[in-house]
Scaffold this motif. Structure first.
Motif, mmCIF file in Angstrom:
data_model
loop_
_atom_site.group_PDB
_atom_site.id
_atom_site.type_symbol
_atom_site.label_atom_id
_atom_site.label_comp_id
_atom_site.label_asym_id
_atom_site.label_seq_id
_atom_site.Cartn_x
_atom_site.Cartn_y
_atom_site.Cartn_z
ATOM 1 N N ILE A 30 -3.574 -26.477 9.822
ATOM 2 C CA ILE A 30 -4.918 -25.716 9.205
ATOM 3 C C ILE A 30 -6.042 -26.783 9.094
ATOM 4 O O ILE A 30 -7.315 -26.725 9.860
ATOM 5 C CB ILE A 30 -4.675 -24.834 8.325
ATOM 6 C CG1 ILE A 30 -3.687 -23.836 8.700
ATOM 7 C CG2 ILE A 30 -6.134 -24.177 8.287
ATOM 8 C CD1 ILE A 30 -3.991 -22.573 10.223
ATOM 9 N N ALA A 31 -5.982 -27.586 8.196
ATOM 10 C CA ALA A 31 -7.053 -28.354 7.808
ATOM 11 C C ALA A 31 -6.673 -29.476 6.862
ATOM 12 O O ALA A 31 -5.892 -29.219 6.183
ATOM 13 C CB ALA A 31 -8.214 -27.629 7.214
ATOM 14 N N ARG A 32 -7.257 -30.697 7.170
ATOM 15 C CA ARG A 32 -7.386 -31.541 5.990
ATOM 16 C C ARG A 32 -8.104 -31.174 5.016
ATOM 17 O O ARG A 32 -9.437 -30.883 5.329
ATOM 18 C CB ARG A 32 -7.837 -32.977 6.678
ATOM 19 C CG ARG A 32 -7.597 -34.133 5.749
ATOM 20 C CD ARG A 32 -8.157 -35.406 6.304
ATOM 21 N NE ARG A 32 -9.719 -35.341 6.620
ATOM 22 C CZ ARG A 32 -10.233 -36.173 7.561
ATOM 23 N NH1 ARG A 32 -9.477 -37.287 8.020
ATOM 24 N NH2 ARG A 32 -11.412 -36.122 7.837
ATOM 25 N N LEU A 33 -7.901 -31.442 3.787
ATOM 26 C CA LEU A 33 -8.651 -31.106 2.683
ATOM 27 C C LEU A 33 -9.437 -32.102 1.643
ATOM 28 O O LEU A 33 -10.632 -31.789 1.485
ATOM 29 C CB LEU A 33 -7.874 -29.974 1.677
ATOM 30 C CG LEU A 33 -7.011 -28.798 2.118
ATOM 31 C CD1 LEU A 33 -6.222 -28.129 1.253
ATOM 32 C CD2 LEU A 33 -8.254 -27.890 2.631
ATOM 33 N N THR A 34 -8.587 -32.964 1.252
ATOM 34 C CA THR A 34 -9.146 -33.971 0.406
ATOM 35 C C THR A 34 -8.544 -35.345 0.724
ATOM 36 O O THR A 34 -7.576 -35.447 1.301
ATOM 37 C CB THR A 34 -8.853 -33.748 -1.132
ATOM 38 O OG1 THR A 34 -7.265 -33.654 -1.260
ATOM 39 C CG2 THR A 34 -9.247 -32.133 -1.537
ATOM 40 N N GLY A 35 -9.297 -36.202 -0.036
ATOM 41 C CA GLY A 35 -8.886 -37.796 0.218
ATOM 42 C C GLY A 35 -8.908 -37.953 -1.369
ATOM 43 O O GLY A 35 -9.739 -37.470 -2.181
ATOM 44 N N GLU A 36 -8.044 -39.073 -1.657
ATOM 45 C CA GLU A 36 -8.337 -39.793 -3.035
ATOM 46 C C GLU A 36 -7.813 -40.981 -3.082
ATOM 47 O O GLU A 36 -6.918 -41.454 -2.266
ATOM 48 C CB GLU A 36 -7.190 -38.585 -3.855
ATOM 49 C CG GLU A 36 -6.987 -39.259 -5.156
ATOM 50 C CD GLU A 36 -6.130 -38.188 -5.978
ATOM 51 O OE1 GLU A 36 -6.311 -38.243 -7.564
ATOM 52 O OE2 GLU A 36 -5.145 -37.737 -5.687
ATOM 53 N N ALA A 37 -8.348 -41.920 -3.952
ATOM 54 C CA ALA A 37 -8.063 -43.207 -4.065
ATOM 55 C C ALA A 37 -6.497 -43.265 -4.821
ATOM 56 O O ALA A 37 -6.447 -42.462 -5.636
ATOM 57 C CB ALA A 37 -9.060 -44.040 -4.924
ATOM 58 N N ARG A 46 -4.898 -35.353 1.674
ATOM 59 C CA ARG A 46 -4.039 -34.003 1.659
ATOM 60 C C ARG A 46 -4.304 -32.806 2.649
ATOM 61 O O ARG A 46 -5.651 -32.716 2.849
ATOM 62 C CB ARG A 46 -3.957 -33.281 0.297
ATOM 63 C CG ARG A 46 -3.330 -34.537 -0.415
ATOM 64 C CD ARG A 46 -2.849 -34.032 -2.158
ATOM 65 N NE ARG A 46 -2.527 -35.273 -2.870
ATOM 66 C CZ ARG A 46 -3.281 -35.836 -3.690
ATOM 67 N NH1 ARG A 46 -4.468 -35.581 -4.196
ATOM 68 N NH2 ARG A 46 -2.777 -36.762 -4.454
ATOM 69 N N MET A 47 -3.438 -32.035 3.264
ATOM 70 C CA MET A 47 -3.765 -31.176 3.947
ATOM 71 C C MET A 47 -3.201 -29.870 3.764
ATOM 72 O O MET A 47 -2.371 -29.723 2.923
ATOM 73 C CB MET A 47 -3.115 -31.433 5.393
ATOM 74 C CG MET A 47 -1.876 -31.892 5.421
ATOM 75 S SD MET A 47 -0.953 -32.025 6.890
ATOM 76 C CE MET A 47 -0.599 -30.330 7.407
ATOM 77 N N VAL A 48 -3.511 -28.723 4.572
ATOM 78 C CA VAL A 48 -2.638 -27.553 4.451
ATOM 79 C C VAL A 48 -2.559 -27.162 5.944
ATOM 80 O O VAL A 48 -3.274 -27.137 6.849
ATOM 81 C CB VAL A 48 -3.522 -26.282 3.798
ATOM 82 C CG1 VAL A 48 -4.912 -26.093 4.492
ATOM 83 C CG2 VAL A 48 -2.572 -25.251 3.629
ATOM 84 N N ALA A 49 -1.106 -26.516 5.987
ATOM 85 C CA ALA A 49 -0.716 -26.168 7.135
ATOM 86 C C ALA A 49 -0.161 -24.691 7.052
ATOM 87 O O ALA A 49 0.243 -24.314 5.854
ATOM 88 C CB ALA A 49 0.438 -27.096 7.830
ATOM 89 N N ALA A 50 0.055 -23.915 8.252
ATOM 90 C CA ALA A 50 0.712 -22.833 8.128
ATOM 91 C C ALA A 50 1.948 -22.524 9.054
ATOM 92 O O ALA A 50 2.489 -23.735 9.441
ATOM 93 C CB ALA A 50 -0.246 -21.852 8.814
ATOM 94 N N ALA A 51 2.637 -21.521 9.081
ATOM 95 C CA ALA A 51 3.917 -21.545 9.648
ATOM 96 C C ALA A 51 3.912 -21.636 11.060
ATOM 97 O O ALA A 51 3.023 -21.682 11.843
ATOM 98 C CB ALA A 51 4.540 -20.249 9.220
ATOM 99 N N PRO A 52 5.262 -22.119 11.812
ATOM 100 C CA PRO A 52 5.427 -22.140 13.110
ATOM 101 C C PRO A 52 5.206 -20.667 13.625
ATOM 102 O O PRO A 52 5.452 -19.822 12.791
ATOM 103 C CB PRO A 52 6.771 -22.658 13.356
ATOM 104 C CG PRO A 52 7.200 -23.180 11.956
ATOM 105 C CD PRO A 52 6.533 -22.511 10.933
ATOM 106 N N GLY A 53 4.898 -20.527 14.844
ATOM 107 C CA GLY A 53 5.378 -19.239 15.534
ATOM 108 C C GLY A 53 3.989 -18.106 15.260
ATOM 109 O O GLY A 53 4.289 -16.786 15.596
ATOM 110 N N ILE A 54 2.910 -18.597 14.546
ATOM 111 C CA ILE A 54 1.899 -17.474 14.224
ATOM 112 C C ILE A 54 1.133 -17.388 15.501
ATOM 113 O O ILE A 54 0.985 -18.299 16.385
ATOM 114 C CB ILE A 54 0.984 -17.891 13.015
ATOM 115 C CG1 ILE A 54 0.382 -19.121 13.154
ATOM 116 C CG2 ILE A 54 1.935 -17.943 11.567
ATOM 117 C CD1 ILE A 54 -0.598 -19.221 11.924
#
Length: 314
Positions: free
Chosen positions: A109-116, A244-252
């Motif tokens: 879905i999206a990359r959200l943040t970066g962190e050192a 860090r990222m967020v992803a959704a389920a397969p098959g949507i």
């Protein structure tokens, strides 16, 4: 019932904003770490801004997120309410664990943040600077024990790259992997390890309280408001940013993916999320759609090359 009254009631009902789908967000790690913090920050932002009425967070720790990833793929196929947090650490863990389940099987879905990534020692340590740490590492690599997150993740890669950059065999790094930030912190504060290496947010309160000494940060630039040099400023010519990222389920369906993406975009623009970024020291690296899918593929290839270079993947 009077038809006018009934019509007014129906119109009123339609005017009430409907919540989007209720979400369950899997943090594939123990409580206290970066993924857990990200999932709970998402929960807070989605609920407080009325994007979703009810958001639950579940923790499934182990093997750099690959245990949770396998469970997510096997149990959530086609479920538009299921989300999983992941990132750089998971990319490395999939490779080092030879995981049969990969990020190609979820719906990015999206990359959200970066962190050192930060290098810290207990306040009582005789290591005052990165120079001190490098001298100890060069004298006897095995004498420096590094506490961090999962094997093959951003922490492990950073430790390996620090060693390689200063002329120490990266395969000789004495790295101890913990499944959650809380466990690594306990080992560090308990004097069981020499150095802690993790995202800034996982150590921030202990640094502020004077329990940990921050030696350096891995980002290209200093963390705003934090008095610590970058690795380059400390004479180690490298930089790395965990993401860090967020992803959704397969098959949507495409429609379901679009709906989730729209909710996440609203979330990253919310005041709650912006406040969290500031509090945690996270960088907004939001990237969605095809651009994120392409970036994920590129990062996977680059991470495999680094892991081979430091001896973690054959």
């Amino acid at each position: 019932m009077n038809k006018l009254v009934f019509a007014a009631l129906i119109t009123g009902a339609l005017a009430v904003p409907a919540f989007a789908a209720d979400y369950t967000i899997m943090a594939p790690a123990a409580p206290g770490g970066g993924w857990d913090q990200t999932a709970r920050a998402m929960q807070e932002a989605l609920q407080s801004d009325g994007i979703s009425g009810n958001v639950q967070v579940t923790n499934v720790p182990g093997a750099g997120g690959t245990i949770g990833l396998a469970q997510f793929v096997n149990q959530s196929t086609g479920n538009p309410n299921a989300l999983i947090v992941g990132g750089y650490v998971m990319v490395g863990a999939i490779l080092t664990n030879a995981s049969p389940v990969t990020l190609e099987q979820v719906t990015p879905i999206a990359r959200l943040t970066g962190e050192a990534v930060v290098v810290v020692v207990p306040a009582a340590s005789d290591l005052q600077t990165m120079d001190d740490l490098v001298a100890k590492l060069k004298a006897d690599p095995g004498s420096v024990s590094w506490a961090g997150g999962s094997a093959g993740g951003a922490d492990h890669i950073t430790a390996g790259l620090i060693a390689k950059t200063v002329g120490v065999d990266p395969t000789a790094v004495n790295y101890i992997a913990y499944s959650g930030g809380g466990e690594a912190l306990a080992a560090l504060l308990g004097g069981q390890v020499t150095v802690g290496i993790s995202g800034y947010s996982e150590f921030a309160s202990q640094i502020a309280a004077g329990e940990l000494r921050l030696l350096a940060v891995s980002s290209d630039e200093r963390i705003p408001g934090v008095d610590a040099p970058t690795l380059r400023e400390a004479g180690i010519d490298m930089a790395l940013q965990n993401w860090r990222m967020v992803a959704a389920a397969p098959g949507i369906t495409d429609e379901q993916k679009a709906s989730i993406t729209a909710d996440i975009e609203k979330m990253v623009n919310s005041q709650s999320w912006k406040t969290t970024l500031e509090t945690k020291g996270w960088v907004d690296t939001y990237l969605a759609g095809g651009e994120f899918a392409a970036q994920l593929a590129a990062d996977t290839a680059a991470t495999e090359a680094i892991l081979k270079d430091i001896g973690l993947v054959q």
